[in-house]
Motif scaffolding. Structure first.
Motif, PDB file in Angstrom:
ATOM      1  N   TRP A   1      -2.062 -15.352 -10.763  1.00  0.00           N
ATOM      2  CA  TRP A   1      -2.786 -15.144  -9.500  1.00  0.00           C
ATOM      3  C   TRP A   1      -3.719 -13.936  -9.607  1.00  0.00           C
ATOM      4  O   TRP A   1      -4.895 -14.004  -9.223  1.00  0.00           O
ATOM      5  CB  TRP A   1      -1.742 -14.954  -8.415  1.00  0.00           C
ATOM      6  CG  TRP A   1      -2.143 -14.521  -7.054  1.00  0.00           C
ATOM      7  CD1 TRP A   1      -2.791 -15.262  -6.108  1.00  0.00           C
ATOM      8  CD2 TRP A   1      -1.847 -13.261  -6.436  1.00  0.00           C
ATOM      9  NE1 TRP A   1      -2.918 -14.541  -4.945  1.00  0.00           N
ATOM     10  CE2 TRP A   1      -2.349 -13.318  -5.119  1.00  0.00           C
ATOM     11  CE3 TRP A   1      -1.181 -12.105  -6.868  1.00  0.00           C
ATOM     12  CZ2 TRP A   1      -2.217 -12.249  -4.231  1.00  0.00           C
ATOM     13  CZ3 TRP A   1      -1.046 -11.039  -5.992  1.00  0.00           C
ATOM     14  CH2 TRP A   1      -1.569 -11.112  -4.688  1.00  0.00           C
ATOM     15  N   HIS A   2      -3.213 -12.850 -10.153  1.00  0.00           N
ATOM     16  CA  HIS A   2      -4.007 -11.630 -10.324  1.00  0.00           C
ATOM     17  C   HIS A   2      -5.211 -11.903 -11.224  1.00  0.00           C
ATOM     18  O   HIS A   2      -6.330 -11.453 -10.929  1.00  0.00           O
ATOM     19  CB  HIS A   2      -3.109 -10.540 -10.931  1.00  0.00           C
ATOM     20  CG  HIS A   2      -3.795  -9.228 -11.121  1.00  0.00           C
ATOM     21  ND1 HIS A   2      -4.008  -8.346 -10.090  1.00  0.00           N
ATOM     22  CD2 HIS A   2      -4.309  -8.640 -12.238  1.00  0.00           C
ATOM     23  CE1 HIS A   2      -4.619  -7.273 -10.551  1.00  0.00           C
ATOM     24  NE2 HIS A   2      -4.820  -7.427 -11.842  1.00  0.00           N
TER      25      HIS A   2
ATOM     26  N   GLY B   1       0.800  -1.226   0.000  1.00  0.00           N
ATOM     27  CA  GLY B   1       0.000   0.000   0.000  1.00  0.00           C
ATOM     28  C   GLY B   1       0.831   1.274   0.000  1.00  0.00           C
ATOM     29  O   GLY B   1       0.674   2.131  -0.896  1.00  0.00           O
ATOM     30  N   PRO B   2       1.746   1.452   0.963  1.00  0.00           N
ATOM     31  CA  PRO B   2       2.532   2.690   0.990  1.00  0.00           C
ATOM     32  C   PRO B   2       3.427   2.885  -0.230  1.00  0.00           C
ATOM     33  O   PRO B   2       3.511   3.985  -0.779  1.00  0.00           O
ATOM     34  CB  PRO B   2       3.360   2.546   2.268  1.00  0.00           C
ATOM     35  CG  PRO B   2       2.574   1.620   3.129  1.00  0.00           C
ATOM     36  CD  PRO B   2       1.935   0.655   2.182  1.00  0.00           C
ATOM     37  N   TYR B   3       4.108   1.831  -0.674  1.00  0.00           N
ATOM     38  CA  TYR B   3       5.010   1.993  -1.818  1.00  0.00           C
ATOM     39  C   TYR B   3       4.242   2.237  -3.106  1.00  0.00           C
ATOM     40  O   TYR B   3       4.606   3.109  -3.908  1.00  0.00           O
ATOM     41  CB  TYR B   3       5.921   0.775  -1.960  1.00  0.00           C
ATOM     42  CG  TYR B   3       7.027   0.733  -0.937  1.00  0.00           C
ATOM     43  CD1 TYR B   3       7.868   1.829  -0.746  1.00  0.00           C
ATOM     44  CD2 TYR B   3       7.233  -0.396  -0.148  1.00  0.00           C
ATOM     45  CE1 TYR B   3       8.886   1.798   0.193  1.00  0.00           C
ATOM     46  CE2 TYR B   3       8.251  -0.430   0.789  1.00  0.00           C
ATOM     47  CZ  TYR B   3       9.074   0.667   0.964  1.00  0.00           C
ATOM     48  OH  TYR B   3      10.081   0.631   1.896  1.00  0.00           O
ATOM     49  N   TYR B   4       3.163   1.489  -3.314  1.00  0.00           N
ATOM     50  CA  TYR B   4       2.363   1.713  -4.520  1.00  0.00           C
ATOM     51  C   TYR B   4       1.725   3.096  -4.473  1.00  0.00           C
ATOM     52  O   TYR B   4       1.613   3.780  -5.490  1.00  0.00           O
ATOM     53  CB  TYR B   4       1.268   0.654  -4.635  1.00  0.00           C
ATOM     54  CG  TYR B   4       1.720  -0.717  -5.062  1.00  0.00           C
ATOM     55  CD1 TYR B   4       3.014  -1.184  -4.829  1.00  0.00           C
ATOM     56  CD2 TYR B   4       0.831  -1.591  -5.675  1.00  0.00           C
ATOM     57  CE1 TYR B   4       3.410  -2.458  -5.199  1.00  0.00           C
ATOM     58  CE2 TYR B   4       1.205  -2.870  -6.055  1.00  0.00           C
ATOM     59  CZ  TYR B   4       2.501  -3.296  -5.812  1.00  0.00           C
ATOM     60  OH  TYR B   4       2.874  -4.559  -6.179  1.00  0.00           O
TER      61      TYR B   4
ATOM     62  N   ASP C   1      -4.982 -12.938  -0.055  1.00  0.00           N
ATOM     63  CA  ASP C   1      -4.864 -12.670  -1.489  1.00  0.00           C
ATOM     64  C   ASP C   1      -5.699 -11.453  -1.883  1.00  0.00           C
ATOM     65  O   ASP C   1      -5.226 -10.556  -2.597  1.00  0.00           O
ATOM     66  CB  ASP C   1      -5.341 -13.885  -2.290  1.00  0.00           C
ATOM     67  CG  ASP C   1      -4.632 -15.161  -1.884  1.00  0.00           C
ATOM     68  OD1 ASP C   1      -3.489 -15.370  -2.334  1.00  0.00           O
ATOM     69  OD2 ASP C   1      -5.214 -15.948  -1.111  1.00  0.00           O
ATOM     70  N   LEU C   2      -6.950 -11.417  -1.420  1.00  0.00           N
ATOM     71  CA  LEU C   2      -7.871 -10.359  -1.834  1.00  0.00           C
ATOM     72  C   LEU C   2      -7.401  -8.978  -1.405  1.00  0.00           C
ATOM     73  O   LEU C   2      -7.721  -7.976  -2.056  1.00  0.00           O
ATOM     74  CB  LEU C   2      -9.261 -10.639  -1.270  1.00  0.00           C
ATOM     75  CG  LEU C   2      -9.975 -11.854  -1.868  1.00  0.00           C
ATOM     76  CD1 LEU C   2     -11.153 -12.270  -0.987  1.00  0.00           C
ATOM     77  CD2 LEU C   2     -10.442 -11.555  -3.284  1.00  0.00           C
ATOM     78  N   SER C   3      -6.628  -8.907  -0.322  1.00  0.00           N
ATOM     79  CA  SER C   3      -6.175  -7.595   0.162  1.00  0.00           C
ATOM     80  C   SER C   3      -5.242  -6.901  -0.825  1.00  0.00           C
ATOM     81  O   SER C   3      -5.072  -5.681  -0.781  1.00  0.00           O
ATOM     82  CB  SER C   3      -5.479  -7.740   1.520  1.00  0.00           C
ATOM     83  OG  SER C   3      -4.224  -8.401   1.398  1.00  0.00           O
ATOM     84  N   PHE C   4      -4.629  -7.658  -1.729  1.00  0.00           N
ATOM     85  CA  PHE C   4      -3.673  -7.087  -2.682  1.00  0.00           C
ATOM     86  C   PHE C   4      -4.308  -6.608  -3.978  1.00  0.00           C
ATOM     87  O   PHE C   4      -3.700  -5.834  -4.720  1.00  0.00           O
ATOM     88  CB  PHE C   4      -2.599  -8.133  -3.034  1.00  0.00           C
ATOM     89  CG  PHE C   4      -1.577  -8.357  -1.960  1.00  0.00           C
ATOM     90  CD1 PHE C   4      -0.377  -7.655  -1.958  1.00  0.00           C
ATOM     91  CD2 PHE C   4      -1.809  -9.279  -0.944  1.00  0.00           C
ATOM     92  CE1 PHE C   4       0.567  -7.862  -0.970  1.00  0.00           C
ATOM     93  CE2 PHE C   4      -0.874  -9.498   0.051  1.00  0.00           C
ATOM     94  CZ  PHE C   4       0.320  -8.786   0.041  1.00  0.00           C
ATOM     95  N   ILE C   5      -5.517  -7.064  -4.291  1.00  0.00           N
ATOM     96  CA  ILE C   5      -6.027  -6.936  -5.652  1.00  0.00           C
ATOM     97  C   ILE C   5      -6.221  -5.482  -6.089  1.00  0.00           C
ATOM     98  O   ILE C   5      -5.822  -5.096  -7.189  1.00  0.00           O
ATOM     99  CB  ILE C   5      -7.336  -7.752  -5.834  1.00  0.00           C
ATOM    100  CG1 ILE C   5      -7.804  -7.713  -7.286  1.00  0.00           C
ATOM    101  CG2 ILE C   5      -8.435  -7.299  -4.902  1.00  0.00           C
ATOM    102  CD1 ILE C   5      -6.930  -8.468  -8.232  1.00  0.00           C
TER     103      ILE C   5
END
Length: 224
Positions: free
Chosen positions: A202-203, A115-118, A169-173
């Motif tokens: 995966w995405h 989250g922070p880096y993106y 997994d869902l937290s990254f999408i």
């Protein structure tokens, strides 16, 4: 207080990956909710109407009207709350002690790393009033590093924990979706399929889920 739906979700549109990922989890669990979309540019998240619930003045914030008006904020804390109380069948959560700690590990990594880096990469590529190439390069490289961490794990197993799709997994999408639209097209030579084939697969599987497709359609409606 009477509510037609169990939850109120304070979020924003059309961006704000953290709010949308909570909506995806609510959809996965079949929970009813009303979204209140705050205009972040106009400071609505910092208004007294919202900070009375969330003193940090950020989104998302969730109110559970069927649990004594319980209020919780920080997206991954919300996710942990939802699976703890409303996923008794472990549809998107896990059962063993070790898996539970690993699931929490991935949620921490998403919150402290991805989250922070993106987010900083998106800011310096898209929003910062000055063009600071060193900052853009730093955060784009960190975005690639995070993808590399995921690739190193997903090249050996299909899902992050528990052998199935979970909130880990869902937290990254939604942050991955944002990076693929805003950040990574600015990285010369980037080829998602070629550079990170396991993450790419995966995405794609996550984007094919009904919950993710439904939320993508809601987001798209705001952009018409």
């Amino acid at each position: 207080m009477s509510h037609g739906k169990q939850f109120t979700l304070y979020t924003c549109q059309p961006g704000g990956p953290n709010g949308w990922k909570v909506a995806i989890v609510l959809e996965e669990l079949g929970l009813t909710y009303e979204s209140i979309y705050l205009d972040l540019k106009n400071g609505e998240s910092r208004s007294p109407e919202h900070t009375k619930y969330n003193p940090n003045g950020r989104i998302p914030t969730l109110i559970d009207h069927k649990n004594n008006e319980f209020v919780i904020w920080e997206s991954n804390a919300i996710i942990l709350y939802l699976i703890s109380k409303y996923d008794p069948e472990h549809k998107i959560s896990v059962t063993t002690e070790g898996d539970k700690f690993q699931l929490t590990q991935w949620l921490f990594f998403q919150a402290s790393g991805q989250g922070p880096y993106y987010g900083q990469a998106s800011w310096f590529v898209y929003s910062h009033p000055e063009k600071i190439e060193s900052a853009k390069e730093r955060y784009m490289n960190e975005t690639l590093r995070i993808l590399g961490v995921l690739e190193s794990v997903l090249s050996k197993q299909e899902w992050l924990v528990g052998g199935k799709a979970t909130v880990a997994d869902l937290s990254f999408i939604t942050w991955n979706q944002a990076a693929l639209i805003i950040v990574l097209p600015n990285k010369e030579g980037f080829d998602f399929h070629k550079d990170f084939p396991a993450v790419f697969a995966w995405h794609a599987k996550l984007e094919a889920r009904d919950s993710v497709k439904k939320i993508a359609a809601v987001r798209a409606a705001f952009q018409r």
